[in-house]
Design a protein around this motif. Structure first.
Motif, PDB file in Angstrom:
ATOM      1  N   ARG A  17     -12.073  16.302   8.460  1.00  0.00           N
ATOM      2  CA  ARG A  17     -10.767  16.039   7.581  1.00  0.00           C
ATOM      3  C   ARG A  17     -11.048  16.210   6.286  1.00  0.00           C
ATOM      4  O   ARG A  17     -10.095  16.578   5.485  1.00  0.00           O
ATOM      5  N   THR A  18     -12.332  15.570   5.703  1.00  0.00           N
ATOM      6  CA  THR A  18     -12.425  15.483   4.282  1.00  0.00           C
ATOM      7  C   THR A  18     -12.887  16.551   3.453  1.00  0.00           C
ATOM      8  O   THR A  18     -12.933  16.550   2.386  1.00  0.00           O
ATOM      9  N   ALA A  19     -13.997  17.434   4.232  1.00  0.00           N
ATOM     10  CA  ALA A  19     -14.751  18.319   3.408  1.00  0.00           C
ATOM     11  C   ALA A  19     -13.977  19.170   2.478  1.00  0.00           C
ATOM     12  O   ALA A  19     -14.353  19.299   1.407  1.00  0.00           O
ATOM     13  N   PRO A  20     -12.826  19.945   3.196  1.00  0.00           N
ATOM     14  CA  PRO A  20     -12.118  20.844   1.972  1.00  0.00           C
ATOM     15  C   PRO A  20     -11.546  19.843   0.711  1.00  0.00           C
ATOM     16  O   PRO A  20     -11.307  20.207  -0.279  1.00  0.00           O
ATOM     17  N   GLU A  21     -10.853  18.552   1.377  1.00  0.00           N
ATOM     18  CA  GLU A  21     -10.376  17.739   0.335  1.00  0.00           C
ATOM     19  C   GLU A  21     -11.527  17.444  -0.765  1.00  0.00           C
ATOM     20  O   GLU A  21     -11.298  17.399  -1.958  1.00  0.00           O
ATOM     21  N   PHE A  58      -1.331  19.549  -1.438  1.00  0.00           N
ATOM     22  CA  PHE A  58      -1.748  19.321  -0.070  1.00  0.00           C
ATOM     23  C   PHE A  58      -2.611  20.344   0.330  1.00  0.00           C
ATOM     24  O   PHE A  58      -2.646  21.685  -0.010  1.00  0.00           O
ATOM     25  N   VAL A  59      -3.892  19.679   0.864  1.00  0.00           N
ATOM     26  CA  VAL A  59      -4.740  20.727   1.380  1.00  0.00           C
ATOM     27  C   VAL A  59      -4.533  20.752   2.684  1.00  0.00           C
ATOM     28  O   VAL A  59      -4.595  19.818   3.789  1.00  0.00           O
ATOM     29  N   MET A  60      -4.459  21.949   3.088  1.00  0.00           N
ATOM     30  CA  MET A  60      -3.933  22.299   4.621  1.00  0.00           C
ATOM     31  C   MET A  60      -4.717  22.956   5.279  1.00  0.00           C
ATOM     32  O   MET A  60      -5.322  24.058   5.027  1.00  0.00           O
ATOM     33  N   CYS A  62      -6.005  25.438   8.237  1.00  0.00           N
ATOM     34  CA  CYS A  62      -5.500  26.554   8.711  1.00  0.00           C
ATOM     35  C   CYS A  62      -4.653  26.627  10.173  1.00  0.00           C
ATOM     36  O   CYS A  62      -3.936  27.406  10.367  1.00  0.00           O
ATOM     37  N   TYR A  63      -5.630  25.861  10.799  1.00  0.00           N
ATOM     38  CA  TYR A  63      -5.229  25.930  12.147  1.00  0.00           C
ATOM     39  C   TYR A  63      -3.992  25.018  12.428  1.00  0.00           C
ATOM     40  O   TYR A  63      -2.845  25.429  13.049  1.00  0.00           O
ATOM     41  N   TRP A  64      -4.000  23.833  12.006  1.00  0.00           N
ATOM     42  CA  TRP A  64      -2.805  22.927  12.537  1.00  0.00           C
ATOM     43  C   TRP A  64      -1.616  23.242  11.739  1.00  0.00           C
ATOM     44  O   TRP A  64      -0.707  23.001  12.055  1.00  0.00           O
ATOM     45  N   HIS A  65      -1.716  23.686  10.379  1.00  0.00           N
ATOM     46  CA  HIS A  65      -0.740  23.994   9.799  1.00  0.00           C
ATOM     47  C   HIS A  65      -0.274  25.515   9.913  1.00  0.00           C
ATOM     48  O   HIS A  65       0.573  26.073   9.038  1.00  0.00           O
ATOM     49  N   HIS A  66      -0.869  26.318  10.610  1.00  0.00           N
ATOM     50  CA  HIS A  66      -0.691  27.653  11.154  1.00  0.00           C
ATOM     51  C   HIS A  66      -0.731  28.658   9.844  1.00  0.00           C
ATOM     52  O   HIS A  66       0.534  28.997   9.595  1.00  0.00           O
ATOM     53  N   HIS A  67      -1.586  28.746   9.013  1.00  0.00           N
ATOM     54  CA  HIS A  67      -1.467  29.438   7.944  1.00  0.00           C
ATOM     55  C   HIS A  67      -1.135  31.036   8.270  1.00  0.00           C
ATOM     56  O   HIS A  67      -1.751  31.471   9.236  1.00  0.00           O
ATOM     57  N   THR A  68      -0.109  31.314   7.438  1.00  0.00           N
ATOM     58  CA  THR A  68       0.274  32.866   7.926  1.00  0.00           C
ATOM     59  C   THR A  68      -0.800  34.037   7.614  1.00  0.00           C
ATOM     60  O   THR A  68      -1.464  33.949   6.666  1.00  0.00           O
ATOM     61  N   ASN A  69      -0.780  34.735   8.477  1.00  0.00           N
ATOM     62  CA  ASN A  69      -1.731  35.781   8.503  1.00  0.00           C
ATOM     63  C   ASN A  69      -3.330  35.390   8.351  1.00  0.00           C
ATOM     64  O   ASN A  69      -4.293  36.075   7.697  1.00  0.00           O
ATOM     65  N   CYS A  70      -3.649  34.221   8.908  1.00  0.00           N
ATOM     66  CA  CYS A  70      -4.938  33.895   8.500  1.00  0.00           C
ATOM     67  C   CYS A  70      -5.826  33.863   9.748  1.00  0.00           C
ATOM     68  O   CYS A  70      -5.272  33.444  11.047  1.00  0.00           O
ATOM     69  N   PRO A  71      -7.020  34.452   9.989  1.00  0.00           N
ATOM     70  CA  PRO A  71      -7.637  34.454  11.187  1.00  0.00           C
ATOM     71  C   PRO A  71      -7.917  33.035  11.838  1.00  0.00           C
ATOM     72  O   PRO A  71      -8.326  32.979  13.102  1.00  0.00           O
ATOM     73  N   HIS A  72      -8.146  32.098  11.051  1.00  0.00           N
ATOM     74  CA  HIS A  72      -8.205  30.828  11.538  1.00  0.00           C
ATOM     75  C   HIS A  72      -6.875  29.970  12.555  1.00  0.00           C
ATOM     76  O   HIS A  72      -6.936  29.218  13.004  1.00  0.00           O
ATOM     77  N   ARG A 107       6.092  19.817  -8.995  1.00  0.00           N
ATOM     78  CA  ARG A 107       5.466  21.064  -8.577  1.00  0.00           C
ATOM     79  C   ARG A 107       4.602  20.782  -7.609  1.00  0.00           C
ATOM     80  O   ARG A 107       3.478  19.762  -7.510  1.00  0.00           O
ATOM     81  N   VAL A 108       4.468  21.617  -6.517  1.00  0.00           N
ATOM     82  CA  VAL A 108       3.718  21.650  -5.204  1.00  0.00           C
ATOM     83  C   VAL A 108       2.743  22.749  -5.206  1.00  0.00           C
ATOM     84  O   VAL A 108       3.351  23.879  -5.042  1.00  0.00           O
ATOM     85  N   VAL A 109       1.679  22.482  -4.960  1.00  0.00           N
ATOM     86  CA  VAL A 109       0.461  23.282  -4.811  1.00  0.00           C
ATOM     87  C   VAL A 109      -0.101  23.225  -3.223  1.00  0.00           C
ATOM     88  O   VAL A 109      -0.682  22.071  -3.059  1.00  0.00           O
ATOM     89  N   LEU A 110      -0.301  24.335  -2.508  1.00  0.00           N
ATOM     90  CA  LEU A 110      -0.791  24.426  -1.315  1.00  0.00           C
ATOM     91  C   LEU A 110      -2.084  24.813  -1.432  1.00  0.00           C
ATOM     92  O   LEU A 110      -2.411  25.978  -1.994  1.00  0.00           O
ATOM     93  N   VAL A 111      -2.988  24.209  -0.852  1.00  0.00           N
ATOM     94  CA  VAL A 111      -4.557  24.688  -0.794  1.00  0.00           C
ATOM     95  C   VAL A 111      -5.002  24.778   0.563  1.00  0.00           C
ATOM     96  O   VAL A 111      -5.018  23.918   1.128  1.00  0.00           O
ATOM     97  N   TRP A 112      -4.853  25.994   0.953  1.00  0.00           N
ATOM     98  CA  TRP A 112      -5.580  26.277   2.437  1.00  0.00           C
ATOM     99  C   TRP A 112      -6.931  26.172   2.541  1.00  0.00           C
ATOM    100  O   TRP A 112      -7.833  26.336   1.471  1.00  0.00           O
ATOM    101  N   GLU A 113      -7.326  25.426   3.856  1.00  0.00           N
ATOM    102  CA  GLU A 113      -8.832  25.262   3.958  1.00  0.00           C
ATOM    103  C   GLU A 113      -9.746  26.502   3.756  1.00  0.00           C
ATOM    104  O   GLU A 113     -10.646  26.425   3.032  1.00  0.00           O
ATOM    105  N   CYS A 114      -9.063  27.699   4.145  1.00  0.00           N
ATOM    106  CA  CYS A 114      -9.879  28.773   3.880  1.00  0.00           C
ATOM    107  C   CYS A 114     -10.002  29.145   2.350  1.00  0.00           C
ATOM    108  O   CYS A 114     -11.005  29.967   2.238  1.00  0.00           O
ATOM    109  N   ASP A 115      -9.025  28.711   1.510  1.00  0.00           N
ATOM    110  CA  ASP A 115      -9.233  28.945   0.101  1.00  0.00           C
ATOM    111  C   ASP A 115     -10.626  28.331  -0.345  1.00  0.00           C
ATOM    112  O   ASP A 115     -11.100  28.377  -1.241  1.00  0.00           O
TER     113      ASP A 115
END
Ligand code: ZN
Length: 133
Positions: A17-21, A58-60, A62-72, A107-115
Protein backbone atom coordinates in the motif's frame (compact mmCIF):
# COMPACT_ATOMS: atom_id res chain seq x y z
CA UNK A 1 -4.06 -17.84 10.48
CA UNK A 2 -1.19 -18.14 12.96
CA UNK A 3 0.45 -15.03 14.38
CA UNK A 4 3.78 -15.13 12.46
CA UNK A 5 1.90 -15.82 9.23
CA UNK A 6 -0.48 -13.00 10.03
CA UNK A 7 2.25 -10.47 10.71
CA UNK A 8 4.07 -11.48 7.52
CA UNK A 9 0.84 -10.92 5.63
CA UNK A 10 0.23 -7.54 7.27
CA UNK A 11 3.77 -6.49 6.43
CA UNK A 12 3.25 -7.36 2.76
CA UNK A 13 -0.09 -5.54 2.64
CA UNK A 14 1.42 -2.46 4.26
CA UNK A 15 4.38 -2.41 1.89
CA UNK A 16 2.15 -2.90 -1.12
CA UNK A 17 0.00 0.00 0.00
CA UNK A 18 2.65 2.52 0.94
CA UNK A 19 5.56 2.06 -1.45
CA UNK A 20 4.35 4.44 -4.22
CA UNK A 21 3.17 6.91 -1.55
CA UNK A 22 6.59 6.87 0.05
CA UNK A 23 8.18 7.68 -3.30
CA UNK A 24 5.83 10.68 -3.62
CA UNK A 25 6.71 11.80 -0.06
CA UNK A 26 10.44 11.74 -0.91
CA UNK A 27 9.75 13.75 -4.04
CA UNK A 28 7.70 16.41 -2.20
CA UNK A 29 10.42 16.77 0.43
CA UNK A 30 13.04 17.16 -2.31
CA UNK A 31 10.92 19.98 -3.78
CA UNK A 32 10.61 21.52 -0.28
CA UNK A 33 6.83 21.37 -0.56
CA UNK A 34 5.03 21.16 2.79
CA UNK A 35 2.32 18.55 3.17
CA UNK A 36 0.31 16.38 5.53
CA UNK A 37 -0.47 12.73 4.85
CA UNK A 38 -3.91 11.06 4.99
CA UNK A 39 -5.79 14.29 5.55
CA UNK A 40 -9.10 13.18 7.07
CA UNK A 41 -10.55 16.70 7.18
CA UNK A 42 -10.85 16.79 3.37
CA UNK A 43 -13.23 14.78 1.12
CA UNK A 44 -11.86 11.35 0.25
CA UNK A 45 -8.97 11.61 2.78
CA UNK A 46 -6.28 12.68 0.29
CA UNK A 47 -2.94 10.84 0.61
CA UNK A 48 -1.17 14.23 0.65
CA UNK A 49 -2.56 17.71 1.05
CA UNK A 50 -1.74 21.24 2.05
CA UNK A 51 -4.96 22.96 3.08
CA UNK A 52 -3.66 26.52 3.17
CA UNK A 53 -2.10 26.13 -0.28
CA UNK A 54 -5.27 24.38 -1.44
CA UNK A 55 -4.01 21.24 -3.11
CA UNK A 56 -4.50 17.53 -2.63
CA UNK A 57 -2.82 14.47 -4.09
CA UNK A 58 -4.20 10.98 -4.47
CA UNK A 59 -1.79 8.16 -5.18
CA UNK A 60 -3.86 5.72 -7.19
CA UNK A 61 -3.25 1.99 -7.61
CA UNK A 62 -3.56 1.26 -11.35
CA UNK A 63 -5.40 -2.00 -10.75
CA UNK A 64 -8.03 -1.00 -8.18
CA UNK A 65 -8.68 2.44 -9.63
CA UNK A 66 -8.55 1.06 -13.15
CA UNK A 67 -6.12 3.44 -14.80
CA UNK A 68 -7.30 4.14 -18.37
CA UNK A 69 -5.11 2.52 -21.05
CA UNK A 70 -2.68 1.20 -18.43
CA UNK A 71 -1.33 -2.36 -18.78
CA UNK A 72 -1.81 -2.86 -15.02
CA UNK A 73 -5.57 -2.20 -15.23
CA UNK A 74 -6.47 -5.78 -16.10
CA UNK A 75 -9.82 -7.49 -15.50
CA UNK A 76 -9.81 -11.03 -14.07
CA UNK A 77 -11.16 -13.57 -16.58
CA UNK A 78 -13.32 -15.24 -13.90
CA UNK A 79 -16.45 -13.32 -12.85
CA UNK A 80 -15.73 -10.62 -15.40
CA UNK A 81 -19.09 -8.87 -14.96
CA UNK A 82 -18.60 -8.65 -11.19
CA UNK A 83 -15.11 -7.16 -11.53
CA UNK A 84 -16.10 -4.70 -14.23
CA UNK A 85 -18.94 -3.41 -12.00
CA UNK A 86 -16.55 -3.18 -9.05
CA UNK A 87 -13.92 -1.21 -10.97
CA UNK A 88 -16.62 1.06 -12.35
CA UNK A 89 -17.90 1.73 -8.81
CA UNK A 90 -14.32 2.55 -7.71
CA UNK A 91 -13.97 5.01 -10.59
CA UNK A 92 -17.28 6.66 -9.75
CA UNK A 93 -16.24 7.04 -6.10
CA UNK A 94 -12.92 8.57 -7.23
CA UNK A 95 -14.75 11.02 -9.50
CA UNK A 96 -17.05 12.07 -6.63
CA UNK A 97 -14.24 12.82 -4.19
CA UNK A 98 -12.28 14.76 -6.84
CA UNK A 99 -15.40 16.80 -7.59
CA UNK A 100 -16.03 17.48 -3.89
CA UNK A 101 -12.47 18.79 -3.48
CA UNK A 102 -12.64 20.97 -6.61
CA UNK A 103 -15.93 22.42 -5.34
CA UNK A 104 -13.95 23.62 -2.30
CA UNK A 105 -11.42 25.31 -4.60
CA UNK A 106 -8.74 22.67 -4.07
CA UNK A 107 -6.47 21.60 -6.92
CA UNK A 108 -6.40 17.82 -7.23
CA UNK A 109 -3.42 15.92 -8.58
CA UNK A 110 -3.67 12.22 -9.37
CA UNK A 111 -0.44 10.28 -9.22
CA UNK A 112 -0.80 6.81 -10.71
CA UNK A 113 1.21 3.96 -9.29
CA UNK A 114 2.86 3.40 -12.69
CA UNK A 115 4.01 7.07 -12.71
CA UNK A 116 6.08 6.34 -9.59
CA UNK A 117 7.72 3.31 -11.20
CA UNK A 118 9.05 5.12 -14.26
CA UNK A 119 11.70 7.81 -14.19
CA UNK A 120 10.61 10.34 -11.59
CA UNK A 121 11.65 13.31 -13.75
CA UNK A 122 8.28 13.76 -15.44
CA UNK A 123 6.39 13.39 -12.17
CA UNK A 124 8.71 15.82 -10.39
CA UNK A 125 8.11 18.45 -13.07
CA UNK A 126 4.35 17.90 -13.00
CA UNK A 127 4.08 18.22 -9.21
CA UNK A 128 6.42 21.19 -9.12
CA UNK A 129 4.35 22.99 -11.80
CA UNK A 130 1.01 22.38 -10.12
CA UNK A 131 1.93 22.68 -6.44
CA UNK A 132 4.23 25.66 -6.65
CA UNK A 133 1.83 27.59 -8.90
ZN1 ZN B 1 -1.08 2.93 -14.56
Amino acid sequence: VTDPARSALMRRVRQARTAPEDRVAVLLRSLKIGYRRNVRGLPGTPDFANRSRRWAIFVMGCYWHHHTNCPHATVPKQNRTFWEAKFQANRRRDARKIQALRAKGIRVVLVWECDTKKSMVGLTERLSDVLKA
